[in-house]
Design an enzyme around this catalytic site. Structure first.
Site, PDB file in Angstrom:
ATOM      1  N   PHE A   1      64.430 -43.128 -18.631  1.00 45.86           N
ATOM      2  CA  PHE A   1      64.562 -41.752 -19.152  1.00 45.86           C
ATOM      3  C   PHE A   1      64.117 -40.691 -18.158  1.00 45.86           C
ATOM      4  O   PHE A   1      64.260 -39.513 -18.414  1.00 45.86           O
ATOM      5  CB  PHE A   1      63.964 -41.604 -20.547  1.00 45.86           C
ATOM      6  CG  PHE A   1      62.469 -41.658 -20.729  1.00 45.86           C
ATOM      7  CD1 PHE A   1      61.608 -41.981 -19.712  1.00 45.86           C
ATOM      8  CD2 PHE A   1      61.924 -41.360 -21.984  1.00 45.86           C
ATOM      9  CE1 PHE A   1      60.231 -42.020 -19.931  1.00 45.86           C
ATOM     10  CE2 PHE A   1      60.565 -41.391 -22.205  1.00 45.86           C
ATOM     11  CZ  PHE A   1      59.721 -41.729 -21.175  1.00 45.86           C
ATOM     12  N   LYS A   2      63.550 -41.090 -17.023  1.00 44.53           N
ATOM     13  CA  LYS A   2      63.298 -40.192 -15.888  1.00 44.53           C
ATOM     14  C   LYS A   2      62.594 -38.897 -16.293  1.00 44.53           C
ATOM     15  O   LYS A   2      62.945 -37.829 -15.804  1.00 44.53           O
ATOM     16  CB  LYS A   2      64.608 -39.872 -15.163  1.00 44.53           C
ATOM     17  CG  LYS A   2      65.325 -41.108 -14.580  1.00 44.53           C
ATOM     18  CD  LYS A   2      66.499 -40.747 -13.695  1.00 44.53           C
ATOM     19  CE  LYS A   2      67.131 -41.955 -13.017  1.00 44.53           C
ATOM     20  NZ  LYS A   2      67.706 -42.957 -13.904  1.00 44.53           N
TER      21      LYS A   2
END
Lengths: 305, 305
Positions: free
Chosen positions: B93-94
């Site tokens: 999900f960075k």
């Protein structure tokens, strides 16, 4: 209507450059609203009802909804629906990923949730932001210099924007001169590099920047670099300690406009009892008036010049 | 059990360093599964059933679920529950945000969805990653050098890690020498700076890096910089064009381990008809065996040295 038009109309109608951050923390909302996701929705609706004539935008922070899983996302969706149509919604989710994934994030924010603008992270470069920038009528706020202490770890590093010049076959005197010139012309902070890139990437005129109120001198430099037309979203006032007057004066354009000052915790947790709506309204009103007064002062200074 | 222990056990049991990316695009899943979020859940379960003995990890990409709103997040949750307990889940999900917000993202991934690891974006610096790193038994993969074309925009910039030396009061010859020394010792790419920071930030031994297969020479340098114990997640093989052999040989440690090669589109869209499960299994098996062979070769070379 573009995002900047919608934003400017809301700001003019409400005489406000205050953005209220909708960051509902279950542990901090008034107890009498109950608990769980329905209490959060009630709380958000109360914040919106109390402040809708005092703001230029709302900024829901996706993390607070995501921490409650699928049900939290339903609350986010309902919250955005409860915001009057003429007030723009900035979905604060700071995404950044490769193109095909970025397109999914853009679809989520703009098509599913109906946000008017988003915040995005530039670490992956242009092709990671292009899927957002393609939505011409939406606003894309690119993280530039954030309000937290550790922003220096990467954002304040000095980068060399040109190749290091060859030092072969030139005299020592010429070398020293070459190097001195080189440093003067060819080094930039990472955040300045981002601000420059944002201008290059702004073919659709829909890019903005995020610059924290905690660095007013840098904010002023960034505003003068990007000119009058780019909106700057300014978090860091209130709980994070940024000075309000400096934020408005440094961040707004020469007309005193387009500096969107966000306050989240400093407004929405103003009161814990039955009268919390009135407390929130009072606090939002103070912020709104202070911000607007500073922006009017800036416009007057400009007109006297 | 720490993330690296869980990962290593799964890798050993399945003789695999293949990670399958669960990025279900509604427009690309087999038509006979139907449409909407239930079709996606059916598809994901089919992928997991077909590959659970062939992988070291699964990596669901949050964006693909978020694009379907609240219902998509329910599918993400059900997908993670369908993954066998002994296979680690890397939630891609960075995220990267200021501390109190980062804590909410960490709570979402680790406590609500039960992920074993996450990907995070370092642009905001240490205090934005600390809330993740505090979860000692979870894996935190920090974006270092990504697989997309535009990674050069920021990640490949050259930064100065020391103050520029004063050039006053020294002879021209000394100046040139000072400068030459300075450049040699004091300039780094942004991504190398991130890899060094990741080592500094790794008090709990739970940090990893994300380095794309599209830059094998850089991947090799980063592995030699961080040593044997840090896992590297390697996207970019398959649809993005990175070479498999180079990815494994450059990214694995001296024992041929801890290079997690992710393939998403290249595996999950292997077949569109009724036999899609068999097609996916066949394709995953080919990747798994190729990757494992390259990692064994690397170990053998090491043992011969």
């Amino acid at each position: 209507m573009t995002f900047v038009e919608k934003l400017s109309r809301a700001a003019e109608k409400n005489k406000s450059w205050l953005c209220v951050g909708l960051d509902p923390d279950t542990s901090r909302i008034p107890q009498h609203l109950g608990s769980g996701s329905d209490a959060i929705l009630k709380f958000n609706k109360a914040v919106i009802e109390s402040t809708a004539d005092l703001v230029c935008a709302y900024k829901p922070n996706s993390a607070f909804y995501e921490s409650l899983g699928a049900d939290g996302m339903r609350v986010l969706s309902e919250t955005i629906k409860a915001i009057p149509d003429h007030i723009p919604v900035i979905m604060d989710f700071k995404r950044g990923d490769i193109g095909n994934t970025a397109a999914m994030y853009a679809r989520s924010a703009f098509e599913y949730y109906g946000a008017d603008a988003v915040t995005v992270n530039p670490y992956l470069g242009f092709d990671s932001l292009e899927p957002f920038l393609k939505y011409r009528d939406k606003g894309i706020f690119i993280l530039c210099l954030t309000s937290n202490q550790s922003s220096a770890d990467i954002q304040k590093q000095i980068i060399l924007i040109d190749e290091i010049p060859s030092l072969e076959n030139i005299s020592p005197q010429a070398k020293a001169k070459t190097i001195a010139e080189f440093f003067k012309c060819s080094s930039l902070t990472v955040y300045t590099h981002i601000a420059r890139l944002a201008m290059q990437w702004n073919d659709n005129g829909n890019a903005g920047l995020v610059v924290g109120a905690t660095s007013p001198a840098e904010l002023e430099k960034i505003r003068s670099l990007v000119g009058n037309d780019m909106p700057i979203l300014i978090p860091g006032v209130g709980a994070q300690g940024g000075d309000l007057q400096n934020a408005v004066k440094s961040g707004s354009n020469t007309e005193g406009n387009l500096a969107i000052v966000n306050v989240s915790r400093g407004i929405i947790y103003s009161g814990g009892g039955e009268s919390f709506k009135e407390d929130i309204r009072q606090n939002a009103k103070s912020y709104k008036e202070a911000i607007y007064d500073f922006s009017i002062q800036k416009r007057k200074i400009r007109n006297m010049e």
